[in-house]
Design a protein around this motif. Structure first.
Motif, PDB file in Angstrom:
ATOM      1  N   PHE A 193       0.822  -1.207   0.000  1.00 11.04           N
ATOM      2  CA  PHE A 193       0.000   0.000   0.000  1.00 11.04           C
ATOM      3  C   PHE A 193       0.857   1.258   0.000  1.00 11.04           C
ATOM      4  O   PHE A 193       0.651   2.160  -0.808  1.00 11.04           O
ATOM      5  CB  PHE A 193      -0.939   0.014   1.208  1.00 11.04           C
ATOM      6  CG  PHE A 193      -1.690   1.305   1.339  1.00 11.04           C
ATOM      7  CD1 PHE A 193      -2.817   1.545   0.587  1.00 11.04           C
ATOM      8  CD2 PHE A 193      -1.250   2.304   2.197  1.00 11.04           C
ATOM      9  CE1 PHE A 193      -3.506   2.745   0.681  1.00 11.04           C
ATOM     10  CE2 PHE A 193      -1.925   3.508   2.305  1.00 11.04           C
ATOM     11  CZ  PHE A 193      -3.060   3.721   1.543  1.00 11.04           C
ATOM     12  N   PHE A 194       1.826   1.336   0.912  1.00 11.86           N
ATOM     13  CA  PHE A 194       2.644   2.546   1.002  1.00 11.86           C
ATOM     14  C   PHE A 194       3.552   2.703  -0.217  1.00 11.86           C
ATOM     15  O   PHE A 194       3.838   3.815  -0.632  1.00 11.86           O
ATOM     16  CB  PHE A 194       3.447   2.577   2.303  1.00 11.86           C
ATOM     17  CG  PHE A 194       2.642   3.060   3.473  1.00 11.86           C
ATOM     18  CD1 PHE A 194       2.438   4.409   3.686  1.00 11.86           C
ATOM     19  CD2 PHE A 194       2.065   2.161   4.358  1.00 11.86           C
ATOM     20  CE1 PHE A 194       1.682   4.868   4.750  1.00 11.86           C
ATOM     21  CE2 PHE A 194       1.304   2.601   5.435  1.00 11.86           C
ATOM     22  CZ  PHE A 194       1.111   3.960   5.620  1.00 11.86           C
ATOM     23  N   ARG A 195       3.993   1.598  -0.804  1.00 20.36           N
ATOM     24  CA  ARG A 195       4.810   1.677  -2.016  1.00 20.36           C
ATOM     25  C   ARG A 195       3.989   2.216  -3.190  1.00 20.36           C
ATOM     26  O   ARG A 195       4.476   3.000  -3.993  1.00 20.36           O
ATOM     27  CB  ARG A 195       5.376   0.298  -2.351  1.00 20.36           C
ATOM     28  CG  ARG A 195       6.463   0.323  -3.397  1.00 20.36           C
ATOM     29  CD  ARG A 195       7.200  -1.007  -3.564  1.00 20.36           C
ATOM     30  NE  ARG A 195       6.494  -2.183  -3.120  1.00 20.36           N
ATOM     31  CZ  ARG A 195       5.747  -2.965  -3.919  1.00 20.36           C
ATOM     32  NH1 ARG A 195       5.615  -2.689  -5.183  1.00 20.36           N
ATOM     33  NH2 ARG A 195       5.147  -4.040  -3.425  1.00 20.36           N
ATOM     34  N   LYS A 196       2.731   1.819  -3.283  1.00 20.26           N
ATOM     35  CA  LYS A 196       1.858   2.261  -4.377  1.00 20.26           C
ATOM     36  C   LYS A 196       1.298   3.665  -4.154  1.00 20.26           C
ATOM     37  O   LYS A 196       0.962   4.355  -5.109  1.00 20.26           O
ATOM     38  CB  LYS A 196       0.693   1.291  -4.552  1.00 20.26           C
ATOM     39  CG  LYS A 196       1.088  -0.021  -5.169  1.00 20.26           C
ATOM     40  CD  LYS A 196      -0.126  -0.907  -5.357  1.00 20.26           C
ATOM     41  CE  LYS A 196       0.245  -2.216  -6.007  1.00 20.26           C
ATOM     42  NZ  LYS A 196      -0.925  -3.092  -6.172  1.00 20.26           N
ATOM     43  N   ASN A 197       1.169   4.082  -2.925  1.00 21.10           N
ATOM     44  CA  ASN A 197       0.567   5.378  -2.593  1.00 21.10           C
ATOM     45  C   ASN A 197       1.633   6.312  -2.035  1.00 21.10           C
ATOM     46  O   ASN A 197       1.710   6.542  -0.828  1.00 21.10           O
ATOM     47  CB  ASN A 197      -0.584   5.186  -1.602  1.00 21.10           C
ATOM     48  CG  ASN A 197      -1.704   4.390  -2.209  1.00 21.10           C
ATOM     49  OD1 ASN A 197      -2.511   4.920  -2.956  1.00 21.10           O
ATOM     50  ND2 ASN A 197      -1.748   3.092  -1.922  1.00 21.10           N
ATOM     51  N   LYS A 198       2.413   6.874  -2.920  1.00 20.41           N
ATOM     52  CA  LYS A 198       3.568   7.697  -2.540  1.00 20.41           C
ATOM     53  C   LYS A 198       3.179   8.953  -1.751  1.00 20.41           C
ATOM     54  O   LYS A 198       3.971   9.481  -0.990  1.00 20.41           O
ATOM     55  CB  LYS A 198       4.342   8.096  -3.793  1.00 20.41           C
ATOM     56  CG  LYS A 198       4.715   6.927  -4.687  1.00 20.41           C
ATOM     57  CD  LYS A 198       6.125   6.522  -4.512  1.00 20.41           C
ATOM     58  CE  LYS A 198       6.591   5.463  -5.473  1.00 20.41           C
ATOM     59  NZ  LYS A 198       5.959   4.194  -5.415  1.00 20.41           N
ATOM     60  N   ARG A 199       1.951   9.408  -1.923  1.00 16.50           N
ATOM     61  CA  ARG A 199       1.493  10.601  -1.196  1.00 16.50           C
ATOM     62  C   ARG A 199       1.663  10.402   0.304  1.00 16.50           C
ATOM     63  O   ARG A 199       2.085  11.306   1.022  1.00 16.50           O
ATOM     64  CB  ARG A 199       0.030  10.861  -1.538  1.00 16.50           C
ATOM     65  CG  ARG A 199      -0.594  11.957  -0.727  1.00 16.50           C
ATOM     66  CD  ARG A 199      -2.028  12.113  -1.045  1.00 16.50           C
ATOM     67  NE  ARG A 199      -2.731  10.893  -0.680  1.00 16.50           N
ATOM     68  CZ  ARG A 199      -4.032  10.766  -0.624  1.00 16.50           C
ATOM     69  NH1 ARG A 199      -4.798  11.762  -0.941  1.00 16.50           N
ATOM     70  NH2 ARG A 199      -4.594   9.636  -0.261  1.00 16.50           N
TER      71      ARG A 199
END
Length: 185
Positions: free
Chosen positions: A82-88
């Motif tokens: 999740f955090f890798r895909k959602n850089k924001r």
């Protein structure tokens, strides 16, 4: 909830044994349309009070969704993905270290360290301005600090918590010692 109510509804329904299915037929409509109050997907037309309301609940709910909806058999892999895909969210997590470095720079009177936080904010504000225009970009950058950072840290807290101890709501991700996921129907 000021946003994420559809995810909340879906998670609660699944926890009570209902199945969520996909269909090509339209069976429901999202009420967020241009003529409605709070129609901006970034919540930029929402008051700060409304945007801050329910922050803990929204972070917790989003973490539950990350753990249960990813289809990955491990909570830690779900969170990492999740955090890798959602850089924001990673940029929001970066504000705190940037602030700490800037404060340290001020304390030891190092101009380069003290400019890290303002520089970090400036780069991210310019990215928002480039995509949303000056007025909405600045508003998004400022709201990112006021709302995005605390919400992200609440989300991060619950992701870590659910990675350490598998929550009751996520029986499909429990792993045995031999790393073979066991799924419950």
């Amino acid at each position: 909830m000021t946003f994420g109510e559809d995810r909340d509804f879906s998670l609660r329904a699944r926890q009570r044994g209902f199945k969520i299915i996909s269909t090509d037929r339209s069976v429901g409509l999202d009420i967020n349309c241009k003529t409605q109050k709070y129609s901006n997907i970034y919540g930029l037309d929402m008051s700060l009070k409304e945007a801050l309301r329910g922050m803990r609940k929204k972070g917790k709910l989003q973490a539950e969704g990350i753990i249960t909806e990813s289809g990955i058999s491990s909570a830690s892999k779900s969170v990492t993905t999740f955090f890798r895909k959602n850089k924001r969210y990673l940029t929001y997590l970066g504000y705190l270290p940037a602030l700490v470095l800037s404060v340290c720079g001020l304390l030891i009177q190092n101009i380069y360290l003290s400019l890290i936080f303002p520089g970090y904010f400036l780069v991210l504000a310019l990215m928002q301005i480039a995509s949303k225009g000056i007025k909405m970009g600045l508003k998004a950058a400022i709201r990112g600090i006021i709302i995005g950072i605390p919400t992200t840290y609440v989300l991060f807290y619950y992701c870590i918590k659910y990675t350490i101890k598998t929550p009751k709501f996520a029986p499909a991700i429990i792993q045995s010692n031999n790393s073979t996921p066991t799924a419950k129907p």
